[in-house]
Design an enzyme around this catalytic site. Structure first.
Site: not given
Ligand code: 3PY
Ligand code: MG
Length: 265
Positions: A50, A75, A151, A177
Site C-alpha cells: 500500500h 510486506r 486477514e 482487512d
Molecule cells: C491490514 O490491516 O489489513 C493490513 O494489511 C495491515 O495494515
Molecule cells: Mg491488509
C-alpha cells in the site's frame, strides 16, 4: 552496517521471549527511512503493498535502514514468488505476505522464501550476499523469517492448516482487512469484544504451536494490549501517520486549535 554473523534480530528477540517493536514505512524516501531506522525500532517494514513506491525506491530504503542495526521486513504486494525473491535478494530479513488463505497458498509462500530442498527460491542473492557476506546463501533458509498474513474469513477458517505448514515463523494479522471481512468495515485498533477474542484466539493458536504472532496497530496503547494477549511482533503506526500527527500537534499548539491530523491510512 554489514552483519556477517547472519543473525536475524527477530529470531534473537523471540528466542529471548521478547517482543519485536516494528515500524511501518509508507513514505517513498530513503532519507525518511534512514531517520526512522535511527530511532530504535527493532525492525522496520516496507509496506510495498500500500506504500506509493516502486522496487528501486524500496532498494534505496533498505540500504538506508541498513546504516543502522534495525532489521528490514518487506510486506510484499501479493503472494507472488518473483516479487518475494527479489526482495529477499535485495537483503531483507523477513517477508510479510498478504492474503494467505489456505494451506496451499501458505506452502507456495514459504517455498518462495527457502532454497531447495526446503523450497524453490532461485539462487541469486545479489545485494543480500554483499550486505550479509558470502555465507548468506548457505545460511539463508534459517535466517529469513516468514510471516503469512491472517486477514480474511477464509484464513481464519483455515488457521490451523496455515500454521501447520513447515517453515512458518510467525503469522501477521491485518486488522483492517480482517475487520472488513468480519464486520463490513476496516478499522485499526478495533475494540469490539468479539474481535478482541478472535485476535486472542489467533495469538494463542500460534503460540501453542511455537509460532510468533504479529499484528498492525495504530497506537502504543493498543500495541501493549496486543502484547498482553500474546502478540510478540507489534507494528505501531507508520512514518506517514507519525509525521502528520507531529506536524498537526505543533500547529494546534501555535494556533490554539484542535484539528485532527490527516495522513490517509
Ligand atoms: C491490514 O490491516 O489489513 C493490513 O494489511 C495491515 O495494515
Ligand atoms: Mg491488509
Amino acid at each position: 552496517m554489514p552483519n556477517p554473523s547472519l543473525e536475524n534480530p527477530l529470531r534473537t528477540i523471540w528466542a529471548n521471549n521478547g517482543v519485536v517493536i516494528n515500524g511501518w514505512l509508507h513514505l517513498p524516501s530513503s532519507f525518511a527511512s534512514e531517520i526512522m531506522a535511527h530511532q530504535g525500532w527493532d525492525s522496520l517494514t516496507l509496506d510495498t503493498q500500500h506504500g506509493p513506491y516502486d522496487f528501486s525506491s524500496a532498494v534505496g530504503m533498505i540500504q538506508a535502514i541498513q546504516t543502522s542495526p534495525t532489521a528490514v521486513v518487506a510486506r510484499v504486494a501479493w503472494n507472488d514468488p518473483g516479487t518475494i525473491m527479489k526482495y529477499l535478494d535485495a537483503g531483507v530479513h523477513a517477508i510479510i505476505c498478504p492474503m494467505v488463505n489456505t494451506r496451499a497458498e501458505c506452502e507456495a509462500f514459504i517455498g518462495a522464501c527457502r532454497y531447495p530442498p526446503r523450497g524453490y527460491r532461485s539462487y541469486g542473492p545479489t545485494r543480500a550476499a554483499l550486505h550479509f557476506g558470502p555465507e548468506y546463501a548457505t545460511g539463508a533458509n534459517d535466517f529469513v523469517v516468514t510471516m503469512p498474513m491472517i486477514e480474511t474469513a477464509q484464513a481464519l477458517e483455515n488457521l490451523e492448516q496455515i500454521l501447520d505448514v513447515p517453515g512458518v515463523d510467525a503469522i501477521f494479522v491485518g486488522p483492517g482487512d480482517l475487520g472488513q471481512a468480519l464486520y463490513g468495515q476496516a478499522q485499526i485498533d478495533r475494540e469490539t469484544p468479539g474481535f478482541l477474542l478472535t485476535l486472542e484466539r489467533i495469538a494463542r493458536t500460534a503460540r501453542v504451536k511455537n509460532i510468533g504472532a504479529g499484528i498492525f496497530t495504530n497506537s502504543s496503547a493498543y500495541a501493549k494490549k496486543m502484547i498482553e494477549i500474546g502478540y510478540n511482533f507489534v507494528t505501531i503506526s507508520s512514518d506517514a501517520r507519525l509525521l502528520a500527527s507531529a506536524a498537526k500537534q505543533v500547529l494546534n499548539e501555535i494556533k490554539n486549535d484542535a484539528g485532527q491530523a490527516k495522513s490517509g491510512y
